[in-house]
Every structure is written in structure tokens, then in C-alpha cells.
Design a protein around this motif. Sequence first.
Motif, PDB file in Angstrom:
ATOM      1  N   PRO A  99      60.902  -8.404  43.741  1.00 49.99           N
ATOM      2  CA  PRO A  99      60.412  -8.977  42.490  1.00 49.99           C
ATOM      3  C   PRO A  99      60.902  -8.162  41.303  1.00 49.99           C
ATOM      4  O   PRO A  99      61.042  -6.947  41.372  1.00 49.99           O
ATOM      5  CB  PRO A  99      58.893  -8.893  42.619  1.00 49.99           C
ATOM      6  CG  PRO A  99      58.647  -7.842  43.632  1.00 49.99           C
ATOM      7  CD  PRO A  99      59.834  -7.866  44.554  1.00 49.99           C
ATOM      8  N   ALA A 100      61.191  -8.866  40.239  1.00 46.01           N
ATOM      9  CA  ALA A 100      61.664  -8.204  39.028  1.00 46.01           C
ATOM     10  C   ALA A 100      60.491  -7.540  38.317  1.00 46.01           C
ATOM     11  O   ALA A 100      59.352  -7.961  38.420  1.00 46.01           O
ATOM     12  CB  ALA A 100      62.311  -9.225  38.100  1.00 46.01           C
ATOM     13  N   VAL A 101      60.793  -6.483  37.602  1.00 44.94           N
ATOM     14  CA  VAL A 101      59.768  -5.824  36.815  1.00 44.94           C
ATOM     15  C   VAL A 101      59.578  -6.656  35.548  1.00 44.94           C
ATOM     16  O   VAL A 101      60.529  -6.945  34.829  1.00 44.94           O
ATOM     17  CB  VAL A 101      60.190  -4.384  36.455  1.00 44.94           C
ATOM     18  CG1 VAL A 101      59.156  -3.726  35.573  1.00 44.94           C
ATOM     19  CG2 VAL A 101      60.420  -3.590  37.712  1.00 44.94           C
ATOM     20  N   ARG A 102      58.352  -7.019  35.315  1.00 44.49           N
ATOM     21  CA  ARG A 102      58.071  -7.882  34.169  1.00 44.49           C
ATOM     22  C   ARG A 102      57.238  -7.136  33.159  1.00 44.49           C
ATOM     23  O   ARG A 102      56.437  -6.275  33.498  1.00 44.49           O
ATOM     24  CB  ARG A 102      57.354  -9.136  34.634  1.00 44.49           C
ATOM     25  CG  ARG A 102      58.203  -9.920  35.592  1.00 44.49           C
ATOM     26  CD  ARG A 102      57.457 -11.108  36.113  1.00 44.49           C
ATOM     27  NE  ARG A 102      58.211 -11.675  37.214  1.00 44.49           N
ATOM     28  CZ  ARG A 102      58.860 -12.810  37.138  1.00 44.49           C
ATOM     29  NH1 ARG A 102      58.852 -13.502  36.037  1.00 44.49           N
ATOM     30  NH2 ARG A 102      59.528 -13.257  38.180  1.00 44.49           N
ATOM     31  N   ARG A 103      57.433  -7.495  31.917  1.00 45.37           N
ATOM     32  CA  ARG A 103      56.650  -6.891  30.849  1.00 45.37           C
ATOM     33  C   ARG A 103      55.350  -7.653  30.691  1.00 45.37           C
ATOM     34  O   ARG A 103      55.284  -8.851  30.959  1.00 45.37           O
ATOM     35  CB  ARG A 103      57.431  -6.931  29.546  1.00 45.37           C
ATOM     36  CG  ARG A 103      58.649  -6.056  29.610  1.00 45.37           C
ATOM     37  CD  ARG A 103      59.323  -5.966  28.299  1.00 45.37           C
ATOM     38  NE  ARG A 103      60.469  -5.071  28.433  1.00 45.37           N
ATOM     39  CZ  ARG A 103      61.460  -5.030  27.597  1.00 45.37           C
ATOM     40  NH1 ARG A 103      61.479  -5.820  26.565  1.00 45.37           N
ATOM     41  NH2 ARG A 103      62.445  -4.196  27.792  1.00 45.37           N
ATOM     42  N   PRO A 104      54.310  -6.979  30.213  1.00 41.78           N
ATOM     43  CA  PRO A 104      53.037  -7.681  30.042  1.00 41.78           C
ATOM     44  C   PRO A 104      53.139  -8.739  28.940  1.00 41.78           C
ATOM     45  O   PRO A 104      53.882  -8.591  27.977  1.00 41.78           O
ATOM     46  CB  PRO A 104      52.057  -6.580  29.648  1.00 41.78           C
ATOM     47  CG  PRO A 104      52.896  -5.461  29.153  1.00 41.78           C
ATOM     48  CD  PRO A 104      54.220  -5.571  29.862  1.00 41.78           C
ATOM     49  N   VAL A 105      52.384  -9.769  29.100  1.00 43.36           N
ATOM     50  CA  VAL A 105      52.366 -10.850  28.124  1.00 43.36           C
ATOM     51  C   VAL A 105      51.393 -10.483  27.019  1.00 43.36           C
ATOM     52  O   VAL A 105      50.253 -10.093  27.278  1.00 43.36           O
ATOM     53  CB  VAL A 105      51.924 -12.175  28.799  1.00 43.36           C
ATOM     54  CG1 VAL A 105      51.818 -13.278  27.778  1.00 43.36           C
ATOM     55  CG2 VAL A 105      52.878 -12.538  29.906  1.00 43.36           C
TER      56      VAL A 105
END
Length: 144
Positions: A99-105
Motif C-alpha cells: 500500500p502507498a503511504v497516504r497523507r491525512p485528509v
Amino acid sequence: MKRLWTPAWIARHVAMVVLVVGFLGLGWWQVSRAAAGNSLSWGYAVEWPIFAGFVAYVWWREVRLARRGAEESTEAAVDPADAPADEPSPSVSDGPVRPAVRRPVRVARVPAVGAGEDADLAAYNRYLSWLNANPGARPGDYPG
């Protein structure tokens, strides 16, 4: 593989060996106490080897993750454009999918615009704002 012989990894290897040997020794000590008549020590005699197994499992998992990270970094260093034309280029389906590292929304706090405001909700919001403005007050002191 060289990544596992840095000073930090050597300290982890030594810590794992010391903990496993220590936990197994404590387990043997509890067995000898239990054999001498201390019935509570039977539980500890089982518990210490479980702790040693847990330490070994965590160490094994960390080594495996470090080796996988080293393999991925060497694969990333190979440029697919440099590959010969007769070899297929690596695709997304090759290898495990991570899974890609995602930034918080970030969501702006904007009140929802509705057709009409609910009277009970408005009264409750007034009550909450009064409690917030009067931190020492009790709920029974509310004048509304």
C-alpha cells in the motif's frame, strides 16, 4: 545482507540472544522451583519460554522486513529503460503489492447549510455553548 551487520543491528542480534538465553534460564529456574514444591512456579515455567519465543519471533520478523527492504531498494535502482528490448519490462503485477503511504485528509470545519435548523438541535447547541462558557457550572444551573 550487509544491512544486517551495522552497529544497530549487531546490538539487536546481541539483545535477542541475551533475552532468549535469559528467558530460557529463568524458565529452567522456575521448573526447579516447581519441582521443589512451589506449585505457582509451574505457570511461570511455561510463561518464560513463551516470552523467549516471542522475542525470537519479533527478531525474525524484523530481519525479514529489513531484507525485503534491501531487495526492494536494489530493484528500484535498476532502471526499466536500460533493459534490453527483447526482455519484458517489469509490470505492476510483478511481486507483492504494497500500500502507498497516504497523507491525512484535511477537512475544513464548515457548518452544513440545511433547509431549516432543527429546534431541538439548536437548543442543545445553546446548552453546550453555555456549558462551555461556564466551566464550573453544573448542568442543573442552566437557565434555559
